[in-house]
Write a protein that holds these residues in place. Structure first.
Motif, PDB file in Angstrom:
ATOM      1  N   MET A  35       0.845  -1.183   0.000  1.00  0.00           N
ATOM      2  CA  MET A  35       0.000   0.000   0.000  1.00  0.00           C
ATOM      3  C   MET A  35       0.888   1.243   0.000  1.00  0.00           C
ATOM      4  SD  MET A  35      -3.111   1.124   2.520  1.00  0.00           S
ATOM      5  CE  MET A  35      -2.159   1.405   3.982  1.00  0.00           C
ATOM      6  N   LYS A  36       0.516   2.217  -0.814  1.00  0.00           N
ATOM      7  CA  LYS A  36       1.273   3.458  -0.935  1.00  0.00           C
ATOM      8  C   LYS A  36       0.969   4.409   0.230  1.00  0.00           C
ATOM      9  CE  LYS A  36       2.823   2.363  -5.025  1.00  0.00           C
ATOM     10  NZ  LYS A  36       4.193   1.970  -5.216  1.00  0.00           N
ATOM     11  N   SER A  37       1.969   5.192   0.594  1.00  0.00           N
ATOM     12  CA  SER A  37       1.781   6.210   1.633  1.00  0.00           C
ATOM     13  C   SER A  37       1.911   7.593   1.009  1.00  0.00           C
ATOM     14  CB  SER A  37       2.793   6.021   2.760  1.00  0.00           C
ATOM     15  OG  SER A  37       4.110   6.081   2.273  1.00  0.00           O
ATOM     16  N   TYR A  38       1.064   8.512   1.461  1.00  0.00           N
ATOM     17  CA  TYR A  38       0.936   9.830   0.841  1.00  0.00           C
ATOM     18  C   TYR A  38       0.920  10.892   1.941  1.00  0.00           C
ATOM     19  CZ  TYR A  38      -1.284  13.208  -2.469  1.00  0.00           C
ATOM     20  OH  TYR A  38      -1.600  14.279  -3.273  1.00  0.00           O
ATOM     21  N   LEU A  39       2.032  11.546   2.117  1.00  0.00           N
ATOM     22  CA  LEU A  39       2.189  12.608   3.111  1.00  0.00           C
ATOM     23  C   LEU A  39       1.594  13.902   2.564  1.00  0.00           C
ATOM     24  CD1 LEU A  39       5.449  13.506   4.962  1.00  0.00           C
ATOM     25  CD2 LEU A  39       4.241  15.244   3.666  1.00  0.00           C
ATOM     26  N   PRO A  47       7.723   8.321   2.573  1.00  0.00           N
ATOM     27  CA  PRO A  47       6.446   8.136   1.862  1.00  0.00           C
ATOM     28  C   PRO A  47       6.658   7.995   0.359  1.00  0.00           C
ATOM     29  CG  PRO A  47       6.754  10.439   2.436  1.00  0.00           C
ATOM     30  CD  PRO A  47       7.868   9.672   3.102  1.00  0.00           C
ATOM     31  N   ASP A  48       5.713   7.316  -0.277  1.00  0.00           N
ATOM     32  CA  ASP A  48       5.771   7.150  -1.726  1.00  0.00           C
ATOM     33  C   ASP A  48       5.489   8.472  -2.433  1.00  0.00           C
ATOM     34  OD1 ASP A  48       6.067   4.143  -1.997  1.00  0.00           O
ATOM     35  OD2 ASP A  48       4.334   4.308  -0.662  1.00  0.00           O
ATOM     36  N   PHE A  49       4.541   9.228  -1.883  1.00  0.00           N
ATOM     37  CA  PHE A  49       4.142  10.515  -2.446  1.00  0.00           C
ATOM     38  C   PHE A  49       4.117  11.548  -1.332  1.00  0.00           C
ATOM     39  CE2 PHE A  49       1.733   7.179  -4.675  1.00  0.00           C
ATOM     40  CZ  PHE A  49       2.141   7.389  -5.978  1.00  0.00           C
ATOM     41  N   ALA A  50       4.314  12.807  -1.703  1.00  0.00           N
ATOM     42  CA  ALA A  50       4.145  13.907  -0.766  1.00  0.00           C
ATOM     43  C   ALA A  50       3.486  15.059  -1.507  1.00  0.00           C
ATOM     44  CB  ALA A  50       5.475  14.346  -0.166  1.00  0.00           C
ATOM     45  N   LEU A  51       2.539  15.688  -0.836  1.00  0.00           N
ATOM     46  CA  LEU A  51       1.795  16.811  -1.394  1.00  0.00           C
ATOM     47  C   LEU A  51       2.157  18.078  -0.640  1.00  0.00           C
ATOM     48  CD1 LEU A  51      -0.544  18.156  -3.012  1.00  0.00           C
ATOM     49  CD2 LEU A  51      -2.076  17.364  -1.197  1.00  0.00           C
ATOM     50  N   TYR A  52       2.599  19.088  -1.376  1.00  0.00           N
ATOM     51  CA  TYR A  52       2.815  20.395  -0.761  1.00  0.00           C
ATOM     52  C   TYR A  52       1.502  21.148  -0.844  1.00  0.00           C
ATOM     53  CZ  TYR A  52       4.328  25.075   0.329  1.00  0.00           C
ATOM     54  OH  TYR A  52       4.436  26.318   0.895  1.00  0.00           O
ATOM     55  N   ARG A  53       0.871  21.321   0.322  1.00  0.00           N
ATOM     56  CA  ARG A  53      -0.421  22.005   0.392  1.00  0.00           C
ATOM     57  C   ARG A  53      -0.318  23.134   1.405  1.00  0.00           C
ATOM     58  NH1 ARG A  53      -5.853  19.321   2.604  1.00  0.00           N
ATOM     59  NH2 ARG A  53      -5.029  20.176   4.507  1.00  0.00           N
ATOM     60  N   ASP A  54      -0.470  24.335   0.920  1.00  0.00           N
ATOM     61  CA  ASP A  54      -0.502  25.529   1.769  1.00  0.00           C
ATOM     62  C   ASP A  54      -1.328  26.553   1.013  1.00  0.00           C
ATOM     63  OD1 ASP A  54      -0.140  27.784   3.313  1.00  0.00           O
ATOM     64  OD2 ASP A  54       2.023  27.503   3.542  1.00  0.00           O
ATOM     65  N   LYS A  55      -2.619  26.537   1.256  1.00  0.00           N
ATOM     66  CA  LYS A  55      -3.573  27.312   0.470  1.00  0.00           C
ATOM     67  C   LYS A  55      -3.409  28.825   0.603  1.00  0.00           C
ATOM     68  CE  LYS A  55      -6.919  23.612   0.942  1.00  0.00           C
ATOM     69  NZ  LYS A  55      -8.214  23.215   1.446  1.00  0.00           N
ATOM     70  N   ASN A  56      -2.746  29.294   1.654  1.00  0.00           N
ATOM     71  CA  ASN A  56      -2.687  30.736   1.905  1.00  0.00           C
ATOM     72  C   ASN A  56      -1.296  31.341   1.786  1.00  0.00           C
ATOM     73  OD1 ASN A  56      -5.495  30.868   2.517  1.00  0.00           O
ATOM     74  ND2 ASN A  56      -5.033  29.910   4.474  1.00  0.00           N
ATOM     75  N   ASN A  57      -0.321  30.581   1.349  1.00  0.00           N
ATOM     76  CA  ASN A  57       1.042  31.096   1.302  1.00  0.00           C
ATOM     77  C   ASN A  57       1.257  31.930   0.033  1.00  0.00           C
ATOM     78  OD1 ASN A  57       3.802  31.544   1.242  1.00  0.00           O
ATOM     79  ND2 ASN A  57       4.323  29.490   1.924  1.00  0.00           N
ATOM     80  N   PRO A  58       1.520  33.244   0.192  1.00  0.00           N
ATOM     81  CA  PRO A  58       1.768  34.072  -0.994  1.00  0.00           C
ATOM     82  C   PRO A  58       3.068  33.687  -1.708  1.00  0.00           C
ATOM     83  CG  PRO A  58       2.159  35.341   1.008  1.00  0.00           C
ATOM     84  CD  PRO A  58       1.596  34.011   1.424  1.00  0.00           C
ATOM     85  N   ASP A  59       3.958  32.967  -1.022  1.00  0.00           N
ATOM     86  CA  ASP A  59       5.213  32.501  -1.603  1.00  0.00           C
ATOM     87  C   ASP A  59       5.145  31.012  -1.966  1.00  0.00           C
ATOM     88  OD1 ASP A  59       6.469  35.019  -1.305  1.00  0.00           O
ATOM     89  OD2 ASP A  59       6.890  34.568   0.795  1.00  0.00           O
ATOM     90  N   TYR A  60       3.944  30.553  -2.329  1.00  0.00           N
ATOM     91  CA  TYR A  60       3.745  29.138  -2.614  1.00  0.00           C
ATOM     92  C   TYR A  60       4.741  28.622  -3.657  1.00  0.00           C
ATOM     93  CZ  TYR A  60       1.556  24.685  -3.718  1.00  0.00           C
ATOM     94  OH  TYR A  60       1.333  23.348  -3.909  1.00  0.00           O
ATOM     95  N   ALA A  61       4.935  29.360  -4.726  1.00  0.00           N
ATOM     96  CA  ALA A  61       5.815  28.889  -5.808  1.00  0.00           C
ATOM     97  C   ALA A  61       7.245  28.695  -5.320  1.00  0.00           C
ATOM     98  CB  ALA A  61       5.782  29.854  -6.991  1.00  0.00           C
ATOM     99  N   GLU A  62       7.735  29.603  -4.511  1.00  0.00           N
ATOM    100  CA  GLU A  62       9.100  29.480  -3.986  1.00  0.00           C
ATOM    101  C   GLU A  62       9.217  28.298  -3.025  1.00  0.00           C
ATOM    102  OE1 GLU A  62      11.961  30.966  -5.001  1.00  0.00           O
ATOM    103  OE2 GLU A  62      10.591  31.690  -6.550  1.00  0.00           O
ATOM    104  N   MET A  63       8.226  28.143  -2.159  1.00  0.00           N
ATOM    105  CA  MET A  63       8.250  27.012  -1.226  1.00  0.00           C
ATOM    106  C   MET A  63       8.072  25.696  -1.982  1.00  0.00           C
ATOM    107  SD  MET A  63       8.914  27.904   1.893  1.00  0.00           S
ATOM    108  CE  MET A  63       8.155  26.800   3.076  1.00  0.00           C
ATOM    109  N   ALA A  64       7.309  25.731  -3.058  1.00  0.00           N
ATOM    110  CA  ALA A  64       7.128  24.522  -3.874  1.00  0.00           C
ATOM    111  C   ALA A  64       8.461  24.076  -4.461  1.00  0.00           C
ATOM    112  CB  ALA A  64       6.103  24.771  -4.975  1.00  0.00           C
TER     113      ALA A  64
END
Length: 185
Positions: free
Chosen positions: A1-5, A32-49
């Motif tokens: 089974m895959k793990s998704y952080l 983890p097999d996958f990780a999702l960068y989720r931060d809906k309110n970060n104005p610097d999302y692209a840089e943190m991504a």
């Protein structure tokens, strides 16, 4: 089974130095097999991504997925994009960009729509009690969806213990996703 952080700024921070330290520790510990960068309110999302993608790449295993922004995920060469349940119309563009597509689903009808439109996987939630996420679906409902639908289903919502991960695994799910499991264990 895959793990998704799944990240959350409450646990991972919005400052690059703290984010780096927390992510490195979590990736190393859980792999983890996958990780999702989720931060809906970060104005610097692209840089943190960009930092997030670097950290996942450096882990040697974890595939990096960005939240909700097909264009940015393609531009930064992320492995995939995780779309919200309001973004079914973006599945085709994401697939055309070569991205692995996960979409949030909360009903069988949504899962079938995701499958029809070509998504690679769905998160189905909430399985267990989760703050502010409504009535949990429960394991019986999850088992029914997994038995009926061929699209890979990733269980999400309230998965915080190893016993819950084991219960989800027994359903035959493709994987499990969580925020708190990767912080608390």
């Amino acid at each position: 089974m895959k793990s998704y952080l799944i990240t959350d700024p409450r646990f991972y921070s919005t400052t690059p130095t703290t984010f780096r330290m927390t992510m490195q520790k979590t990736l190393q510990k859980h792999q983890p097999d996958f990780a999702l960068y989720r931060d809906k309110n970060n104005p610097d999302y692209a840089e943190m991504a960009k930092l997030f993608l670097e950290l996942c790449s450096g882990s040697g295993k974890t595939k990096a997925i960005l939240h909700g922004n097909v264009g940015l995920a393609a531009e930064l060469h992320a492995y995939g994009v995780h779309l919200t349940s309001q973004q079914f119309d973006e599945i085709e563009a994401a697939k055309a960009s070569g991205l692995f597509v996960v979409i949030s689903c909360h009903s069988e009808a949504e899962i079938l729509e995701a499958q029809r439109r070509g998504a690679d996987a769905v998160t189905y939630s909430p399985i267990f009690n989760t703050p502010d996420k409504g009535e949990p679906k429960g394991l019986e409902d999850l088992n029914e969806r997994v038995a009926k639908i061929s699209l890979p289903i990733i269980a999400l919502g309230g998965i915080t213990t190893k016993a819950q991960v084991k219960a989800v695994e027994q359903s035959g799910c493709y994987g499990f996703a969580s925020i708190r499991y990767f912080i608390d264990n």
